[in-house]
Design a protein around this motif. Structure first.
Motif, PDB file in Angstrom:
ATOM      1  N   LEU A   1       0.972  -1.336   0.059  1.00  0.00           N
ATOM      2  CA  LEU A   1      -0.153   0.820   0.023  1.00  0.00           C
ATOM      3  C   LEU A   1       0.914   0.910   0.108  1.00  0.00           C
ATOM      4  O   LEU A   1       0.606   1.746  -0.653  1.00  0.00           O
ATOM      5  N   LEU A   2       1.620   1.144   0.576  1.00  0.00           N
ATOM      6  CA  LEU A   2       2.571   2.198   0.653  1.00  0.00           C
ATOM      7  C   LEU A   2       3.833   2.360  -0.488  1.00  0.00           C
ATOM      8  O   LEU A   2       3.907   3.618  -0.705  1.00  0.00           O
ATOM      9  N   LEU A   3       3.471   1.121  -1.250  1.00  0.00           N
ATOM     10  CA  LEU A   3       4.242   1.679  -2.554  1.00  0.00           C
ATOM     11  C   LEU A   3       2.972   1.608  -3.765  1.00  0.00           C
ATOM     12  O   LEU A   3       3.156   1.777  -5.221  1.00  0.00           O
TER      13      LEU A   3
ATOM     14  N   LYS B   1      -6.629   2.358   5.468  1.00  0.00           N
ATOM     15  CA  LYS B   1      -7.133   3.362   6.580  1.00  0.00           C
ATOM     16  C   LYS B   1      -6.217   3.259   7.366  1.00  0.00           C
ATOM     17  O   LYS B   1      -6.147   4.949   8.162  1.00  0.00           O
ATOM     18  N   GLN B   2      -5.738   2.474   8.519  1.00  0.00           N
ATOM     19  CA  GLN B   2      -5.556   3.003   9.444  1.00  0.00           C
ATOM     20  C   GLN B   2      -3.911   3.404   9.116  1.00  0.00           C
ATOM     21  O   GLN B   2      -3.352   3.958  10.031  1.00  0.00           O
ATOM     22  N   LEU B   3      -3.417   3.487   7.788  1.00  0.00           N
ATOM     23  CA  LEU B   3      -2.266   4.028   7.122  1.00  0.00           C
ATOM     24  C   LEU B   3      -2.528   5.666   7.482  1.00  0.00           C
ATOM     25  O   LEU B   3      -1.782   6.426   7.347  1.00  0.00           O
ATOM     26  N   GLU B   4      -2.926   6.079   6.649  1.00  0.00           N
ATOM     27  CA  GLU B   4      -3.765   7.497   6.284  1.00  0.00           C
ATOM     28  C   GLU B   4      -3.276   8.132   7.697  1.00  0.00           C
ATOM     29  O   GLU B   4      -3.717   9.542   7.823  1.00  0.00           O
TER      30      GLU B   4
ATOM     31  N   ALA C   1      -1.856 -10.461  -3.912  1.00  0.00           N
ATOM     32  CA  ALA C   1      -0.281 -11.534  -3.621  1.00  0.00           C
ATOM     33  C   ALA C   1       0.234 -11.844  -1.993  1.00  0.00           C
ATOM     34  O   ALA C   1      -0.036 -12.745  -1.595  1.00  0.00           O
ATOM     35  N   THR C   2      -1.432 -11.043  -1.413  1.00  0.00           N
ATOM     36  CA  THR C   2      -2.133 -12.001   0.647  1.00  0.00           C
ATOM     37  C   THR C   2      -2.575 -12.918   0.131  1.00  0.00           C
ATOM     38  O   THR C   2      -2.825 -13.607   1.485  1.00  0.00           O
ATOM     39  N   GLY C   3      -3.731 -12.762  -0.507  1.00  0.00           N
ATOM     40  CA  GLY C   3      -5.423 -13.829  -0.103  1.00  0.00           C
ATOM     41  C   GLY C   3      -5.565 -13.400   0.974  1.00  0.00           C
ATOM     42  O   GLY C   3      -6.656 -13.525   1.426  1.00  0.00           O
ATOM     43  N   LEU C   4      -5.049 -12.146   1.257  1.00  0.00           N
ATOM     44  CA  LEU C   4      -6.219 -10.844   1.682  1.00  0.00           C
ATOM     45  C   LEU C   4      -7.637 -11.151   1.066  1.00  0.00           C
ATOM     46  O   LEU C   4      -7.460 -10.475   0.065  1.00  0.00           O
ATOM     47  N   THR C   5      -8.271 -10.323   1.694  1.00  0.00           N
ATOM     48  CA  THR C   5     -10.260  -9.863   1.071  1.00  0.00           C
ATOM     49  C   THR C   5      -9.416  -8.589   0.965  1.00  0.00           C
ATOM     50  O   THR C   5      -8.905  -7.433   2.149  1.00  0.00           O
ATOM     51  N   PRO C   6     -10.772  -7.931   0.119  1.00  0.00           N
ATOM     52  CA  PRO C   6     -10.734  -6.046  -0.036  1.00  0.00           C
ATOM     53  C   PRO C   6     -10.661  -5.226   1.599  1.00  0.00           C
ATOM     54  O   PRO C   6     -10.490  -4.963   1.379  1.00  0.00           O
TER      55      PRO C   6
ATOM     56  N   ILE D   1      -7.864  -5.099   3.303  1.00  0.00           N
ATOM     57  CA  ILE D   1      -7.143  -4.155   2.712  1.00  0.00           C
ATOM     58  C   ILE D   1      -7.320  -2.664   2.730  1.00  0.00           C
ATOM     59  O   ILE D   1      -6.262  -2.129   3.256  1.00  0.00           O
ATOM     60  N   ALA D   2      -9.271  -2.529   2.764  1.00  0.00           N
ATOM     61  CA  ALA D   2      -8.984  -1.325   3.443  1.00  0.00           C
ATOM     62  C   ALA D   2      -8.589  -0.854   4.551  1.00  0.00           C
ATOM     63  O   ALA D   2      -8.479   0.321   4.601  1.00  0.00           O
TER      64      ALA D   2
END
Length: 336
Positions: free
Chosen positions: A307-309, A332-335, A319-324, A327-328
């Motif tokens: 996400l940072l990239l 939001k946590q990074l923002e 790439a990770t197998g996580l759900t959308p 990841i959302a």
């Protein structure tokens, strides 16, 4: 959790085998009647006048189910011949009044067929009375109809014109502990051992019955040990059953305390083994959950870096197998 989970109940109920074997002894059967039936005809029964009927009365309409126990009896004073038909139930059968009627008709049919024609056509010919009974040891209350007429639609409208009978009901779990201990006999002791209980309660009940067990004859005591083998032993793990067999085979009425003590040791060992197994399974489960949580956190860390990239969410999902949605949340946590 199911009602019986964690209690001393088997995956199958060996109820029929235990009670059939026990009540095929006419002394025990008579004890059942004299202990729990408060009617004058019971007092008029003499043990020597009881005959176990070995004839099978099979009902084709009920998957060839056959009557459990039938006794032919005679009163001492008037020599009246009658029958007691006992059905064994570990579950509620709402058709039991109808099924009892069919058994009764089969018994009467056989008696009629085996009576010489000139006798059965006489005005003095009478069919013998049949007293139907049910022995039920299920955990829940018996809620089937207690009389035959209750199975008939609108029976209230035809009073006085309908066939009817009430059956005796021996409801094992409804007798109080005090009542069974006060009766101080073999059948009451069996009922107390058959009532719903947890494993740790078995030894306590045997201790309460110790005085009764000491007074039993060797034959009666064998009925108790056979009952424990048929009904209690199958409720235990396979590797403890041989130990129980050895304890019961070596038991006798004058060494009841030793039998109870040895059973107590076996039950304690069984419970300790179950506890250790549970702790081990819990530990393994904790390790597995830790590993899974570690893997999940690793996937989240990869997703944060992507996400940072400014990598698009669809690529991160692949790439990770996580759900959308997961990841959302990270985005939001990074923002923040």
């Amino acid at each position: 959790m199911p009602e019986n989970e964690g209690q001393l109940r088997p995956p199958y109920h060996p109820h029929d085998k235990g009670y059939r074997q026990l009540l095929s002894d006419k002394r025990v059967f008579l004890e059942l009647l004299k202990t729990f039936v408060r009617e004058t005809w019971v007092e008029a029964i003499d043990e020597k006048d009881l005959i176990l009927v070995n004839k099978s009365y099979v009902l084709q309409d009920f998957s060839e189910k056959e009557a459990d126990i039938v006794y032919r009896l005679k009163t001492k004073d008037r020599n009246v011949i009658f029958y007691v038909l006992l059905e064994l139930q570990s579950t509620i059968d709402y058709l039991i009044p109808f099924r009892l009627l069919l058994y009764m008709v089969e018994i009467w049919r056989e008696i009629y067929t085996n009576t010489p024609q000139h006798e059965r056509e006489s005005k003095h010919f009478r069919l013998p009375p049949i007293i139907p009974a049910v022995l039920y040891n299920g955990a829940g209350s018996w809620t089937a109809a207690l009389s035959f007429k209750e199975m008939l639609d609108s029976y209230q409208d035809f009073s006085g014109h309908l066939l009817d009978f009430h059956y005796l009901l021996f409801d094992v779990n409804r007798y109080s502990e005090e009542e069974l201990i006060r009766a101080a006999n073999l059948i009451a002791g069996v009922f107390l051992l058959d009532q719903k209980m947890r494993p740790e309660e078995l030894v306590g009940r045997l201790q309460k019955l110790a005085g009764v067990l000491r007074r039993l004859t060797p034959d009666e005591f064998r009925h108790i040990t056979s009952w424990l083998k048929n009904v209690v032993k199958p409720r235990m793990p396979e590797d403890f059953r041989k130990k129980v067999d050895r304890i019961l085979d070596a038991s006798n009425p004058w060494e009841v305390e030793r039998m109870i003590y040895n059973l107590e040791l076996t039950l304690e060992e069984m419970q300790q083994q179950a506890l250790l197994k549970g702790l081990k399974e819990g530990e393994q489960k904790g390790k597995l959950e830790g590993k899974l949580e570690g893997k999940l956190e690793g996937k989240r860390e990869v997703a944060r870096n992507l996400l940072l990239l400014n990598v698009d969410i669809e690529t991160i999902v692949k790439a990770t197998g996580l759900t959308p949605d997961e990841i959302a949340v990270l985005k939001k946590q990074l923002e923040q």
